[in-house]
Design an enzyme around this catalytic site. Structure first.
Site, PDB file in Angstrom:
ATOM      1  N   CYS A 203       2.646   1.393  -8.927  1.00 56.90           N
ATOM      2  CA  CYS A 203       1.333   1.729  -9.366  1.00 56.90           C
ATOM      3  C   CYS A 203       1.434   3.229  -9.785  1.00 56.90           C
ATOM      4  O   CYS A 203       2.177   3.826  -9.704  1.00 56.90           O
ATOM      5  CB  CYS A 203       0.221   1.619  -8.043  1.00 56.90           C
ATOM      6  SG  CYS A 203       0.527   3.063  -6.845  1.00 56.90           S
TER       7      CYS A 203
ATOM      8  N   CYS B 298       1.621   2.322  -0.486  1.00 59.87           N
ATOM      9  CA  CYS B 298       2.457   1.593  -0.899  1.00 59.87           C
ATOM     10  C   CYS B 298       4.009   1.953  -0.389  1.00 59.87           C
ATOM     11  O   CYS B 298       4.350   3.141   0.509  1.00 59.87           O
ATOM     12  CB  CYS B 298       2.682   2.135  -2.384  1.00 59.87           C
ATOM     13  SG  CYS B 298       1.185   1.456  -3.415  1.00 59.87           S
TER      14      CYS B 298
ATOM     15  N   GLU C 180      -0.808  -1.503   5.218  1.00 58.06           N
ATOM     16  CA  GLU C 180      -2.119  -1.760   4.645  1.00 58.06           C
ATOM     17  C   GLU C 180      -3.417  -1.413   5.869  1.00 58.06           C
ATOM     18  O   GLU C 180      -2.736  -1.127   6.929  1.00 58.06           O
ATOM     19  CB  GLU C 180      -2.374  -3.063   4.493  1.00 58.06           C
ATOM     20  CG  GLU C 180      -1.340  -3.601   3.019  1.00 58.06           C
ATOM     21  CD  GLU C 180      -1.685  -4.760   2.358  1.00 58.06           C
ATOM     22  OE1 GLU C 180      -2.307  -5.762   3.118  1.00 58.06           O
ATOM     23  OE2 GLU C 180      -1.095  -5.138   1.395  1.00 58.06           O
TER      24      GLU C 180
ATOM     25  N   CYS D 226       2.065   6.094  -7.354  1.00 55.97           N
ATOM     26  CA  CYS D 226       3.416   6.094  -6.871  1.00 55.97           C
ATOM     27  C   CYS D 226       4.420   6.731  -8.138  1.00 55.97           C
ATOM     28  O   CYS D 226       5.246   7.440  -7.931  1.00 55.97           O
ATOM     29  CB  CYS D 226       3.951   4.673  -6.409  1.00 55.97           C
ATOM     30  SG  CYS D 226       3.490   4.459  -4.963  1.00 55.97           S
TER      31      CYS D 226
ATOM     32  N   ASN E 192       5.019  -1.276   2.411  1.00 57.23           N
ATOM     33  CA  ASN E 192       3.599  -1.043   2.570  1.00 57.23           C
ATOM     34  C   ASN E 192       2.962  -1.076   3.994  1.00 57.23           C
ATOM     35  O   ASN E 192       3.501  -1.946   4.615  1.00 57.23           O
ATOM     36  CB  ASN E 192       3.068  -1.727   1.286  1.00 57.23           C
ATOM     37  CG  ASN E 192       3.348  -3.330   1.492  1.00 57.23           C
ATOM     38  OD1 ASN E 192       4.295  -3.659   2.026  1.00 57.23           O
ATOM     39  ND2 ASN E 192       2.509  -3.986   0.748  1.00 57.23           N
TER      40      ASN E 192
ATOM     41  N   GLU F  34       6.663   2.670  -1.985  1.00 58.00           N
ATOM     42  CA  GLU F  34       7.472   3.851  -2.361  1.00 58.00           C
ATOM     43  C   GLU F  34       7.005   5.078  -1.576  1.00 58.00           C
ATOM     44  O   GLU F  34       7.825   6.045  -1.521  1.00 58.00           O
ATOM     45  CB  GLU F  34       6.797   4.002  -3.821  1.00 58.00           C
ATOM     46  CG  GLU F  34       7.586   2.813  -4.615  1.00 58.00           C
ATOM     47  CD  GLU F  34       6.502   1.816  -4.694  1.00 58.00           C
ATOM     48  OE1 GLU F  34       5.747   1.508  -3.822  1.00 58.00           O
ATOM     49  OE2 GLU F  34       6.431   1.032  -5.994  1.00 58.00           O
TER      50      GLU F  34
END
Ligand code: THU
Length: 136
Positions: free
Chosen positions: A88, A55, A46, A91, A44, A57
């Site tokens: 999430c 993310c 940010e 994803c 991830n 993924e």
């Protein structure tokens, strides 16, 4: 008892340590094995503008595409969480773009818990291109 694939687990664990997660302080690693056997990883990333974060993924999928591959054979996600973390919603859709319904998804914790799912478990009733069959 689930025994995650050791190479995928190691790859995801290593890339997790590179995550940029100063806001959530929740680093996540993901590793994809493609049909050719190659492994692609992501973590991830940010951003101070929180919705701009990505993310793990999504990072692994981007690496796979940049590497010239499009078919996920297996994906593993790892985080330091009480229970294995579910990807999430966004994803799930991103994974489904590049993986058949039966593709294994292994969710791991850094303390050794694991949960085995499939893409179909993550996203039942997924929107796909056949829903646009009437579009011209
Ligand atoms: N996160 C992932 O990278 N993958 C998941 O499956 C769930 C959440 C990240 C996004 C954000 O950087 C942090 O975890 C907290 O939500």
């Amino acid at each position: 008892m689930i025994n995650p694939d050791p190479a995928l687990l190691q790859a995801a664990s290593e890339v997790r340590l590179k995550a940029y997660a100063p806001y959530s302080k929740f680093p996540v690693g993901a590793a994809i094995r493609t049909l050719s056997g190659k492994i692609f990883v992501g973590c991830n990333v940010e951003n101070v503008a929180y919705p701009e974060g990505t993310c793990a993924e999504a990072g692994a999928i981007a690496a796979m595409i940049a590497g010239g591959e499009v078919q996920i054979a297996e994906i593993l996600v790892i985080a330091d969480s009480p229970e294995p973390i579910p990807p999430c919603g966004g994803c799930r859709q991103k994974i489904a773009e590049f993986a058949g319904q039966g593709v294994p998804v292994t969710l791991c914790t850094t303390d050794g818990k694991a949960r085995d799912l499939t893409v179909a478990d993550l996203l039942p009733g997924a929107f796909d291109s056949h829903h646009m069959d009437r579009a011209k």
